[in-house]
Design a protein around this motif. Structure first.
Motif, PDB file in Angstrom:
ATOM      1  N   ASP A   9     -72.336   9.045 127.000  1.00 51.23           N
ATOM      2  CA  ASP A   9     -71.332   9.369 125.984  1.00 51.23           C
ATOM      3  C   ASP A   9     -70.603   8.083 125.624  1.00 51.23           C
ATOM      4  O   ASP A   9     -70.229   7.319 126.512  1.00 51.23           O
ATOM      5  CB  ASP A   9     -70.339  10.407 126.538  1.00 51.23           C
ATOM      6  N   ASP A  10     -70.404   7.839 124.328  1.00 49.68           N
ATOM      7  CA  ASP A  10     -69.730   6.608 123.917  1.00 49.68           C
ATOM      8  C   ASP A  10     -68.212   6.672 124.127  1.00 49.68           C
ATOM      9  O   ASP A  10     -67.532   5.670 123.973  1.00 49.68           O
ATOM     10  CB  ASP A  10     -70.065   6.245 122.460  1.00 49.68           C
ATOM     11  N   ASP A  11     -67.694   7.827 124.505  1.00 46.89           N
ATOM     12  CA  ASP A  11     -66.254   7.966 124.751  1.00 46.89           C
ATOM     13  C   ASP A  11     -65.993   8.052 126.259  1.00 46.89           C
ATOM     14  O   ASP A  11     -66.315   9.063 126.886  1.00 46.89           O
ATOM     15  CB  ASP A  11     -65.722   9.216 124.051  1.00 46.89           C
ATOM     16  N   PRO A  12     -65.416   7.006 126.851  1.00 49.04           N
ATOM     17  CA  PRO A  12     -65.172   7.002 128.298  1.00 49.04           C
ATOM     18  C   PRO A  12     -64.316   8.171 128.783  1.00 49.04           C
ATOM     19  O   PRO A  12     -64.449   8.607 129.917  1.00 49.04           O
ATOM     20  CB  PRO A  12     -64.442   5.671 128.544  1.00 49.04           C
ATOM     21  N   LEU A  52     -77.166  14.469 130.457  1.00 52.75           N
ATOM     22  CA  LEU A  52     -76.245  15.051 129.484  1.00 52.75           C
ATOM     23  C   LEU A  52     -76.067  14.003 128.400  1.00 52.75           C
ATOM     24  O   LEU A  52     -75.455  12.962 128.625  1.00 52.75           O
ATOM     25  CB  LEU A  52     -74.896  15.385 130.140  1.00 52.75           C
ATOM     26  N   MET A  53     -76.632  14.258 127.228  1.00 47.82           N
ATOM     27  CA  MET A  53     -76.708  13.254 126.163  1.00 47.82           C
ATOM     28  C   MET A  53     -75.791  13.601 124.997  1.00 47.82           C
ATOM     29  O   MET A  53     -75.987  14.620 124.333  1.00 47.82           O
ATOM     30  CB  MET A  53     -78.161  13.168 125.674  1.00 47.82           C
ATOM     31  N   ASP A  54     -74.805  12.730 124.757  1.00 45.29           N
ATOM     32  CA  ASP A  54     -73.992  12.850 123.547  1.00 45.29           C
ATOM     33  C   ASP A  54     -74.905  12.506 122.380  1.00 45.29           C
ATOM     34  O   ASP A  54     -75.651  11.533 122.430  1.00 45.29           O
ATOM     35  CB  ASP A  54     -72.818  11.861 123.632  1.00 45.29           C
ATOM     36  N   MET A  55     -74.878  13.301 121.331  1.00 47.94           N
ATOM     37  CA  MET A  55     -75.814  13.082 120.223  1.00 47.94           C
ATOM     38  C   MET A  55     -75.286  12.121 119.166  1.00 47.94           C
ATOM     39  O   MET A  55     -76.050  11.496 118.456  1.00 47.94           O
ATOM     40  CB  MET A  55     -76.186  14.425 119.584  1.00 47.94           C
ATOM     41  N   MET A  56     -73.974  12.008 119.042  1.00 45.55           N
ATOM     42  CA  MET A  56     -73.385  11.155 118.010  1.00 45.55           C
ATOM     43  C   MET A  56     -72.813   9.889 118.642  1.00 45.55           C
ATOM     44  O   MET A  56     -71.698   9.893 119.165  1.00 45.55           O
ATOM     45  CB  MET A  56     -72.267  11.911 117.270  1.00 45.55           C
ATOM     46  N   VAL A  83     -75.201  17.235 124.205  1.00 41.84           N
ATOM     47  CA  VAL A  83     -73.773  17.546 124.228  1.00 41.84           C
ATOM     48  C   VAL A  83     -73.196  16.970 122.944  1.00 41.84           C
ATOM     49  O   VAL A  83     -73.226  15.759 122.738  1.00 41.84           O
ATOM     50  CB  VAL A  83     -73.097  16.905 125.458  1.00 41.84           C
ATOM     51  N   THR A  84     -72.703  17.834 122.066  1.00 42.99           N
ATOM     52  CA  THR A  84     -72.264  17.328 120.765  1.00 42.99           C
ATOM     53  C   THR A  84     -71.133  18.130 120.160  1.00 42.99           C
ATOM     54  O   THR A  84     -71.002  19.324 120.420  1.00 42.99           O
ATOM     55  CB  THR A  84     -73.463  17.283 119.782  1.00 42.99           C
TER      56      THR A  84
END
Length: 121
Positions: A9-12, A52-56, A83-84
């Motif tokens: 996820d790009d958001d820590p 668990l992969m954030d898509m954006m 996860v999006t």
């Protein structure tokens, strides 16, 4: 058996919250903030139970990363939960078509997430 989960996820802050929740339930957690980094981690250690992969994400997004995970022989067996924040029915379909094994929308319902993890791992 202890299940190992990779959170991408790009958001820590999202990683922090998920890590706390999942560690409290006995999972081993690794995390990263970029799709390419996730691919490198999985190549060096394909023994993860679930990703668990954030898509954006900026740069390579989760859709591209999932396609690569599923096309790579060493990592194709690892289940991926998309996860999006994209929560429309067509978004779910897009995640599944990219190769995700399941889908959970943000804000994350922890019970749904745990169900998805247990079902896949």
């Amino acid at each position: 058996m202890n299940k190992k989960i990779l959170i991408v996820d790009d958001d820590p802050r999202n990683i922090f919250a998920l890590k706390l929740t999942l560690k409290a339930r006995g999972y081993t957690i690794e995390s990263c903030t970029a799709a390419q980094e996730a691919l490198d981690i999985l190549k060096s250690d394909p023994q993860f139970s679930v990703v668990l992969m954030d898509m954006m994400m900026p740069g390579m997004d989760g859709y591209e990363a999932v396609k690569i995970i599923k096309k790579t022989a060493e990592t194709a067996h690892i289940p991926v939960v998309a996860v999006t924040a994209q929560a429309m029915p067509e978004d779910r379909q897009k995640c599944i078509e990219a190769g995700a094994d399941d889908y959970v929308s943000k804000p994350i319902d922890v019970d749904l997430l745990i169900t998805a993890i247990e079902k896949l791992s």
